[in-house]
Scaffold this motif. Structure first.
Motif, PDB file in Angstrom:
ATOM      1  N   PRO A  47       0.640  -1.539   0.118  1.00  0.00           N
ATOM      2  CA  PRO A  47      -0.310   0.799  -0.181  1.00  0.00           C
ATOM      3  C   PRO A  47       0.722   1.466   0.175  1.00  0.00           C
ATOM      4  O   PRO A  47       0.823   2.491  -0.334  1.00  0.00           O
ATOM      5  CB  PRO A  47      -0.968   0.346   1.248  1.00  0.00           C
ATOM      6  CG  PRO A  47      -0.371  -1.132   2.153  1.00  0.00           C
ATOM      7  CD  PRO A  47       0.466  -1.962   0.913  1.00  0.00           C
ATOM      8  N   TYR A  48       1.803   1.370   0.614  1.00  0.00           N
ATOM      9  CA  TYR A  48       2.488   2.299   0.525  1.00  0.00           C
ATOM     10  C   TYR A  48       3.189   2.568  -0.505  1.00  0.00           C
ATOM     11  O   TYR A  48       4.068   3.514  -0.597  1.00  0.00           O
ATOM     12  CB  TYR A  48       3.988   2.548   2.346  1.00  0.00           C
ATOM     13  CG  TYR A  48       4.563   0.767   1.964  1.00  0.00           C
ATOM     14  CD1 TYR A  48       5.651   0.933   1.239  1.00  0.00           C
ATOM     15  CD2 TYR A  48       3.876   0.252   2.870  1.00  0.00           C
ATOM     16  CE1 TYR A  48       6.713  -1.085   1.172  1.00  0.00           C
ATOM     17  CE2 TYR A  48       4.864  -0.781   3.284  1.00  0.00           C
ATOM     18  CZ  TYR A  48       6.136  -2.168   1.997  1.00  0.00           C
ATOM     19  OH  TYR A  48       6.414  -2.783   2.756  1.00  0.00           O
ATOM     20  N   CYS A  49       3.327   1.679  -1.420  1.00  0.00           N
ATOM     21  CA  CYS A  49       4.306   1.487  -2.396  1.00  0.00           C
ATOM     22  C   CYS A  49       3.699   1.672  -3.849  1.00  0.00           C
ATOM     23  O   CYS A  49       3.958   2.301  -4.958  1.00  0.00           O
ATOM     24  CB  CYS A  49       4.880   1.193  -2.314  1.00  0.00           C
ATOM     25  SG  CYS A  49       6.358   0.792  -4.320  1.00  0.00           S
ATOM     26  N   GLY A  92      13.808  -2.696  -8.151  1.00  0.00           N
ATOM     27  CA  GLY A  92      12.884  -1.950  -8.920  1.00  0.00           C
ATOM     28  C   GLY A  92      11.627  -1.030  -8.615  1.00  0.00           C
ATOM     29  O   GLY A  92      11.741  -0.788  -7.555  1.00  0.00           O
ATOM     30  N   GLY A  93      10.281  -1.773  -8.732  1.00  0.00           N
ATOM     31  CA  GLY A  93       9.701  -2.885  -9.066  1.00  0.00           C
ATOM     32  C   GLY A  93      10.156  -4.258  -8.946  1.00  0.00           C
ATOM     33  O   GLY A  93      11.160  -4.161  -7.281  1.00  0.00           O
ATOM     34  N   GLU A  94       9.921  -5.648  -8.565  1.00  0.00           N
ATOM     35  CA  GLU A  94      10.045  -6.563  -8.082  1.00  0.00           C
ATOM     36  C   GLU A  94      11.743  -7.226  -8.914  1.00  0.00           C
ATOM     37  O   GLU A  94      11.176  -7.729 -10.453  1.00  0.00           O
ATOM     38  CB  GLU A  94       9.243  -7.519  -7.446  1.00  0.00           C
ATOM     39  CG  GLU A  94       9.825  -8.961  -7.735  1.00  0.00           C
ATOM     40  CD  GLU A  94      10.680  -8.835  -6.634  1.00  0.00           C
ATOM     41  OE1 GLU A  94      11.167  -7.968  -5.716  1.00  0.00           O
ATOM     42  OE2 GLU A  94      11.747  -9.829  -6.998  1.00  0.00           O
ATOM     43  N   ILE A 143      15.165  -8.167   2.197  1.00  0.00           N
ATOM     44  CA  ILE A 143      14.499  -9.199   2.003  1.00  0.00           C
ATOM     45  C   ILE A 143      13.604  -8.266   2.584  1.00  0.00           C
ATOM     46  O   ILE A 143      13.361  -8.131   3.160  1.00  0.00           O
ATOM     47  CB  ILE A 143      14.293 -10.370   2.284  1.00  0.00           C
ATOM     48  CG1 ILE A 143      15.133 -11.556   0.922  1.00  0.00           C
ATOM     49  CG2 ILE A 143      13.138 -11.009   1.653  1.00  0.00           C
ATOM     50  CD1 ILE A 143      15.408 -12.399   1.320  1.00  0.00           C
ATOM     51  N   SER A 144      12.183  -7.521   1.476  1.00  0.00           N
ATOM     52  CA  SER A 144      11.673  -7.277   2.181  1.00  0.00           C
ATOM     53  C   SER A 144      10.138  -7.691   2.642  1.00  0.00           C
ATOM     54  O   SER A 144       9.270  -8.408   2.135  1.00  0.00           O
ATOM     55  CB  SER A 144      11.103  -5.936   1.451  1.00  0.00           C
ATOM     56  OG  SER A 144      11.843  -5.103   0.773  1.00  0.00           O
ATOM     57  N   LEU A 145       9.703  -6.970   3.597  1.00  0.00           N
ATOM     58  CA  LEU A 145       8.419  -8.075   4.575  1.00  0.00           C
ATOM     59  C   LEU A 145       8.260  -7.345   5.788  1.00  0.00           C
ATOM     60  O   LEU A 145       8.347  -7.019   6.412  1.00  0.00           O
ATOM     61  CB  LEU A 145       9.068  -9.553   5.346  1.00  0.00           C
ATOM     62  CG  LEU A 145       7.961 -10.456   5.860  1.00  0.00           C
ATOM     63  CD1 LEU A 145       7.417 -10.794   5.033  1.00  0.00           C
ATOM     64  CD2 LEU A 145       8.413 -11.221   6.352  1.00  0.00           C
ATOM     65  N   PHE A 217       8.378   5.047   7.387  1.00  0.00           N
ATOM     66  CA  PHE A 217       7.539   5.993   6.352  1.00  0.00           C
ATOM     67  C   PHE A 217       6.932   6.289   6.042  1.00  0.00           C
ATOM     68  O   PHE A 217       7.586   7.146   6.308  1.00  0.00           O
ATOM     69  CB  PHE A 217       5.496   4.955   6.556  1.00  0.00           C
ATOM     70  CG  PHE A 217       4.706   5.555   5.629  1.00  0.00           C
ATOM     71  CD1 PHE A 217       4.603   5.268   4.443  1.00  0.00           C
ATOM     72  CD2 PHE A 217       2.987   5.661   6.346  1.00  0.00           C
ATOM     73  CE1 PHE A 217       3.366   5.466   2.835  1.00  0.00           C
ATOM     74  CE2 PHE A 217       2.186   6.178   5.595  1.00  0.00           C
ATOM     75  CZ  PHE A 217       2.334   5.423   3.959  1.00  0.00           C
ATOM     76  N   MET A 218       8.001   6.454   4.009  1.00  0.00           N
ATOM     77  CA  MET A 218       8.335   8.151   4.096  1.00  0.00           C
ATOM     78  C   MET A 218       7.086   8.406   2.366  1.00  0.00           C
ATOM     79  O   MET A 218       6.811   7.805   2.301  1.00  0.00           O
ATOM     80  CB  MET A 218      10.077   7.190   2.964  1.00  0.00           C
ATOM     81  CG  MET A 218      10.692   7.270   3.529  1.00  0.00           C
ATOM     82  SD  MET A 218      12.166   7.064   2.549  1.00  0.00           S
ATOM     83  CE  MET A 218      11.886   5.257   2.006  1.00  0.00           C
ATOM     84  N   ASP A 219       7.104   9.860   2.481  1.00  0.00           N
ATOM     85  CA  ASP A 219       6.413   9.950   1.232  1.00  0.00           C
ATOM     86  C   ASP A 219       7.126  10.474  -0.281  1.00  0.00           C
ATOM     87  O   ASP A 219       6.966  11.243  -0.405  1.00  0.00           O
ATOM     88  CB  ASP A 219       6.143  11.370   2.075  1.00  0.00           C
ATOM     89  CG  ASP A 219       6.860  12.474   1.885  1.00  0.00           C
ATOM     90  OD1 ASP A 219       8.401  11.770   2.376  1.00  0.00           O
ATOM     91  OD2 ASP A 219       6.994  13.966   2.333  1.00  0.00           O
TER      92      ASP A 219
END
Ligand code: SAM
Ligand code: SF4
Length: 358
Positions: A47-49, A92-94, A143-145, A217-219
């Motif tokens: 949701p943040y990306c 990326g993206g992924e 790894i993002s989780l 969480f960035m803007d």
């Protein structure tokens, strides 16, 4: 690190940069790191990306011919190295949606063996690629989780469970930890969304060879409905983690490191804090970002970049590419995170995170 040591370290670093004749921007920052986006598409909808309402399943990402080819990427990286580039992170993206990523990694390492090469991935497609990536010479993986709960993972990522899910990411983390000396797990804790899992995430990988990093969480971009009251400051996360057991501060692993690192006294492993909102680090920023379509941006919050694809495709020679990048970097004076409060109203057309490369 005590103040005197930090000053001495910075002075040495400045001297070293001068010796190497690295280019500097208007604020004296060198160009050392590159986030290299190989594809803008992603199989998740965090949701943040890439919020799903703005980027539905059938969203049209860049067509293949608009992306830089591997040969074009290699030429550009070759032009960046004499300017000071030392570290490249594939993103990326992924990034693993780009076929042949391990081939690109191998060619980058073969071309510039001294380059430190990393990858950041959402982990869903990672496990099967690990041996090839390691054999290609990749140095590190992040790894993002954002959650350990299957139902929440599905809700947060919008991922169709038929294509695998959280279990695949967790399995990839374990497999990667068996192959690479250090695996980083990135979590973006967001107020009201997943903040109740901060401790569980840190404890899950409290062991040698693992680092769990908490990113504020960035803007970034304009579509993620960022609200300051949803940002969980690193100071709050730090305080919560300190209650879990003793930790010791760790020195930066390299100049310009974005994360503040702490090591667990018992169990091993570490945690890190990336605090772009509450403790901006623009003064030290040595990163540029190359989008999948070949635009070079000096900052996550940039509105304009340098179109290197156009230069490449118009037949520019290596020296011309180098000169263009050098003057672009030398003209850089952004420090958006430090000026956030004053600048926020002005930045309506900034680039999305998935496009610029996180
Ligand atoms: N798809 C890959 C992944 O998720 O790791 C690579 C690209 S992703 C844009 C890179 C990193 O940016 C991820 O760790 C993600 O959590 C982070 N990120 C994306 N949008 C963000 C935001 N608005 N605030 C903080 N971090 C964000
Ligand atoms: Fe995809 Fe990574 Fe963005 Fe999530 S953070 S939507 S995985 S690019």
């Amino acid at each position: 690190m005590p103040g005197g040591c930090i000053q001495a370290f910075k002075a040495l670093q400045d001297l070293w940069d001068q010796v190497l004749m690295m280019i500097q921007d208007r604020l004296g920052r060198v160009f050392r790191d590159l986030r290299l986006s190989v594809v803008d598409a992603c199989n998740l909808r965090c949701p943040y990306c890439l919020p799903v309402d703005a980027f539905p399943e059938n969203h049209a990402f860049l067509p293949m011919e608009d992306r830089l080819s591997f040969d074009e990427i290699l030429r550009l990286v070759q032009a960046f190295v004499p300017l000071g580039l030392r570290k490249v992170k594939l993103t990326g993206g992924e990034p693993l949606l780009r076929p042949g990523l391990a081939d690109l990694a191998r060619s980058l390492k073969a071309q510039s063996p001294g380059l430190e090469l990393g990858l950041i991935s959402n982990g869903t497609l990672l496990e099967e690629h690990l041996p090839a990536l390691r054999a290609a010479g990749l140095d590190s993986i992040t790894i993002s989780l954002d959650t350990l709960r299957p139902d929440r993972w599905r809700a947060l990522t919008g991922r169709d469970p038929r294509h695998g899910g959280l279990a695949r990411v967790l399995s990839a983390i374990e497999a990667a930890a068996g192959i690479f000396p250090l695996i980083k797990v990135n979590m973006v804790p967001i107020r009201g969304l997943n903040e109740d899992e901060i401790e569980a995430m840190a404890l899950r990988w409290r062991r040698p060879g693992l680092a769990v990093r908490f990113i504020e969480f960035m803007d970034v971009g304009t579509l993620n409905r960022w609200r300051r009251d949803q940002v969980i400051p690193s100071s709050e996360v730090r305080e919560r983690l300190f209650r879990l057991g003793p930790m010791l501060p760790l020195p930066a692993r390299h100049p310009g490191e974005t994360a503040e690192r702490w090591g667990w006294v018992k169990g091993g492993g570490e945690v890190g804090f990336i605090s772009s909102i509450t403790e901006p680090f623009c003064g030290d920023c040595s990163r540029a970002r190359l989008s999948a379509e070949g635009i070079l941006y000096p900052c996550l919050f940039s509105r304009r970049g340098l179109d290197l694809r156009a230069l490449l495709r118009s037949g520019a020679k290596d020296a011309e590419l180098e000169d263009a990048v050098a003057s672009f970097w030398q003209g850089r004076e952004d420090r958006y995170s430090e000026q956030r409060e004053a600048a926020s109203g002005m930045l309506r057309d900034r680039i999305e995170m998935f496009a610029i490369g996180g």
